[in-house]
Design an enzyme around this catalytic site. Structure first.
Site, PDB file in Angstrom:
ATOM      1  N   ILE A 116      -9.676   1.917   4.345  1.00  0.00           N
ATOM      2  CA  ILE A 116      -9.034   3.183   4.692  1.00  0.00           C
ATOM      3  C   ILE A 116      -8.596   3.945   3.452  1.00  0.00           C
ATOM      4  O   ILE A 116      -8.798   5.156   3.332  1.00  0.00           O
ATOM      5  CB  ILE A 116      -7.831   2.925   5.621  1.00  0.00           C
ATOM      6  CG1 ILE A 116      -8.310   2.394   6.977  1.00  0.00           C
ATOM      7  CG2 ILE A 116      -7.009   4.201   5.816  1.00  0.00           C
ATOM      8  CD1 ILE A 116      -9.191   3.350   7.743  1.00  0.00           C
ATOM      9  N   ASP A 117      -7.964   3.256   2.498  1.00  0.00           N
ATOM     10  CA  ASP A 117      -7.438   3.930   1.313  1.00  0.00           C
ATOM     11  C   ASP A 117      -8.539   4.599   0.506  1.00  0.00           C
ATOM     12  O   ASP A 117      -8.414   5.744   0.078  1.00  0.00           O
ATOM     13  CB  ASP A 117      -6.687   2.916   0.433  1.00  0.00           C
ATOM     14  CG  ASP A 117      -5.231   3.309   0.228  1.00  0.00           C
ATOM     15  OD1 ASP A 117      -4.817   4.364   0.745  1.00  0.00           O
ATOM     16  OD2 ASP A 117      -4.504   2.557  -0.447  1.00  0.00           O
ATOM     17  N   ASP A 118      -9.627   3.872   0.241  1.00  0.00           N
ATOM     18  CA  ASP A 118     -10.720   4.456  -0.524  1.00  0.00           C
ATOM     19  C   ASP A 118     -11.387   5.589   0.237  1.00  0.00           C
ATOM     20  O   ASP A 118     -11.843   6.567  -0.362  1.00  0.00           O
ATOM     21  CB  ASP A 118     -11.753   3.377  -0.868  1.00  0.00           C
ATOM     22  CG  ASP A 118     -11.322   2.565  -2.076  1.00  0.00           C
ATOM     23  OD1 ASP A 118     -11.447   3.064  -3.199  1.00  0.00           O
ATOM     24  OD2 ASP A 118     -10.841   1.435  -1.887  1.00  0.00           O
ATOM     25  N   ALA A 160      -9.196   8.651   0.066  1.00  0.00           N
ATOM     26  CA  ALA A 160      -9.217   9.128  -1.321  1.00  0.00           C
ATOM     27  C   ALA A 160     -10.509   9.889  -1.606  1.00  0.00           C
ATOM     28  O   ALA A 160     -10.502  10.964  -2.225  1.00  0.00           O
ATOM     29  CB  ALA A 160      -9.069   7.959  -2.285  1.00  0.00           C
TER      30      ALA A 160
END
Length: 628
Positions: free
Chosen positions: A374-376, A379
């Site tokens: 999710i974070d990547d 981003a």
């Protein structure tokens, strides 16, 4: 004398120019993802275990490890770790001896030995990876908690109360090679393997009584196994073959397992247990993949656990655009093309719990094609957002990424890191160090907050949107009593609180909301006298905020960015923080190298070499945007 605003403008320009000049020809940025000495130690042990003659690599790793030793003889995971870290010290001591470039009679090794003995010897180590390496190379017996888990767990269907896919993805790829070895009581030694028996000052934990919860969990696994076709030897053989294939199916093009060095090292040892020759292509490719993860900096070599190329590229492109670099700038277009090439379009383990979703996420490292997160993903979506205005291919990419991220929302309303609805609390009963954090992949405040920030600031969504509403409600119900939020992948409460505040405000939560005001009060209460912020890595072990009593650039930037998000005018606290942040950009000390990335509490912390550029630039840009 330049005003504060003039200084902010100057530093934005300096950071922007520096980052533009650092971009590689393929559009990426390649900063070091530094992980202490743990992977370097295991790499030496592995290379010596296969009788590698790569003396240059071994000596370079040896030299870096020895330089990290504390005068008291120990190694630590972070600078303020009280009295050092036993597992890290055992790893380093073992690797240095095995390298052949240090000797037990050396003063440094004598001091390390004294420290290990004073802490209870190698039998007192709680580090899961450390104990696995020690067991794989014959220094200790395989720990009972690992031996107690039947390998047949890999055969259990997903509807069973416990099955392998209820573990988090990153725990699975470490657990399976360990189970292969432990079930065979495997170990490998060479003529030059050091003998650490003189460090066993207390009995290994094999015979210690396991918790009742752990025993209940093992009973459930055993029950599931027996329901298959009985606990026959043939069933065990089937499980062994399935475990082997599980690893082989998840080897990336660079030869590594899941693009992580730590589980790749375990995989190589487990392949030895399965009878693979040391020159087998799978093993030689894996070794080369590990070697390719090296990063040379300041005449030192380290092995990164998983190079952060995609993550850094996405964050830096976003930061530059926040600082005013236009989307038609060659730097941004090159970064966008690189990120577009790394978007994942295949279904992998994440789809076990999210079968109907269309792929479209991004992973952490360049070679990662199986494990988006999710974070990547959010981003990367920030980084390519502005590119979609003129190029349809980016619009299609964003649509896929957005839909994938939305599909990964947990049933409780929050967002996980890698896999949906993997929050079986029974798995935290495992009598293994770090099981509470590594075994499962639950909703986290940092991931939920950052997803909401993207949805609000880049997609224009607010509380009227169902996904946003559920995410906001999750954050509101998971605030700590003191007003903070815990961040899983950064250090720690400052990180989580920044993510939560920016996510809530981006999606329409008023700055006057009692939850926001409580969080702001907490942030101001922990501001250092120099105007900055700093938090110890000990926070994630203690599960409470532990002050560093000094200020780090990235944590100062996070706290400031949160405060900027909720204030219409800069107050004295913000201005003091900006002044401190500006000073930190010209410092070079232990505070600028302090790890502010989290991996596994008490075992693994990360220093992103990019963070001292990214987060100050983002914060200074937001300060200038909002306050002029």
């Amino acid at each position: 004398m330049p005003s504060r605003n003039d200084k902010v403008t100057t530093e934005i320009s300096n950071l922007t120019n520096h980052l533009i000049n650092e971009q590689k020809s393929d559009g990426s940025w390649r900063y070091c993802f530094e992980n202490g000495t743990i992977i370097d130690s295991y790499m030496i042990i592995l290379l010596r275990s296969i009788n590698s003659n790569d003396e240059s690599m071994i000596q370079q790793l040896h030299n870096r490890i020895i330089k990290q030793q504390h005068p008291n003889g120990y190694w630590s995971l972070y600078q303020d770790e009280a009295n050092g870290n036993l597992s890290a010290t055992i790893d380093a001591y073992y690797a240095l001896l095995y390298s052949g470039y240090s000797y037990s009679s050396d003063d440094s090794m004598q001091r390390a030995k004294q420290y290990i003995v004073s802490q209870g010897g190698i039998g007192a180590s709680k580090g899961l990876l450390s104990n696995a390496i020690l067991a794989a190379t014959g220094q200790i017996n395989w720990p009972t908690p690992i031996k107690a888990i039947p390998l047949e767990i890999i055969l259990l269907p997903t509807f069973q109360p416990i099955n392998i896919f209820q573990f988090s993805g990153y725990s699975r790829v470490h657990l399976i090679p360990m189970l292969i070895m432990a079930n065979q009581s495997f170990s490998v030694q060479t003529d030059s393997t050091p003998n650490l028996s003189n460090l066993q000052t207390r009995r290994i934990n094999d015979d210690e009584q396991q918790s009742e919860q752990f025993s209940q969990m093992i009973e459930l696994i055993e029950l599931g196994r027996n329901r298959l076709i009985g606990s026959s030897r043939s069933l065990h053989d089937i499980a062994t073959s399935r475990a082997e294939q599980f690893m082989l199916d998840r080897i990336e093009a660079d030869g590594t397992l899941y693009s992580y060095a730590s589980c790749t090292i375990l995989m190589v040892f487990s392949l030895f247990a399965l009878g693979y020759d040391k020159q087998h292509p799978t093993i030689t490719n894996a070794i080369q993949g590990l070697i390719d993860m090296r990063y040379n900096i300041n005449q030192k070599t380290t092995i990164q656990n998983s190079p952060s190329t995609v993550w850094d590229t996405a964050l830096i492109s976003y930061a530059l655009q926040e600082a005013g670099v236009k989307s038609d700038h060659l730097t941004i277009r090159s970064a966008g093309q690189y990120l577009l090439s790394r978007q994942q379009h295949n279904k992998a383990d994440w789809s076990v719990h999210n079968a109907s979703a269309t792929p479209g996420g991004w992973g952490f490292s360049e070679t990662n094609t199986l494990n988006p997160d999710i974070d990547d993903t959010t981003a990367a979506l920030r980084a390519v957002h502005n590119l979609s205005h003129n190029e349809p291919r980016y619009l299609e990419s964003i649509t896929l990424g957005l839909n994938w991220a939305l599909s990964m929302q947990n049933n409780d309303g929050g967002w996980p890191a890698f896999e949906k609805n993997t929050n079986n609390q029974m798995l935290t009963w495992l009598a293994l160090d770090g099981a509470k954090s590594a075994a499962i992949d639950p909703s986290e405040a940092d991931l939920t907050g950052r997803t909401l920030e993207y949805l609000g600031n880049f997609r224009g969504l607010d509380y009227d949107n169902k996904s946003v509403k559920r995410g906001v409600d999750w954050l509101l119900s998971h605030q700590e009593r003191d007003g903070s939020w815990f961040g899983r992948w950064g250090v720690c409460y400052i990180y989580g609180t920044w993510a939560a505040i920016t996510g809530l405000t981006a999606t329409g939560t008023s700055s006057s909301h009692k939850t926001i005001q409580k969080a702001v009060k907490w942030l101001l209460s922990i501001q250092n006298s120099d105007g900055g912020w700093g938090e110890s890595c000990s926070s994630d072990i203690n599960r409470r905020y532990v002050p560093l009593h000094e200020s780090t650039p990235s944590q100062t930037a996070w706290a400031l960015d949160a405060l900027i998000a909720v204030h219409d005018q800069p107050n004295p606290e913000i201005n003091r923080g900006i002044d401190r942040l500006l000073i930190s950009l010209h410092e070079n000390n232990w505070l600028t190298t302090y790890p502010t990335g989290a991996g596994l509490p008490g075992n693994f912390y990360n220093r992103y070499h990019s963070y001292n550029y990214i987060w100050p630039l983002v914060t200074l840009a937001h300060y200038k945007q909002k306050f002029g």
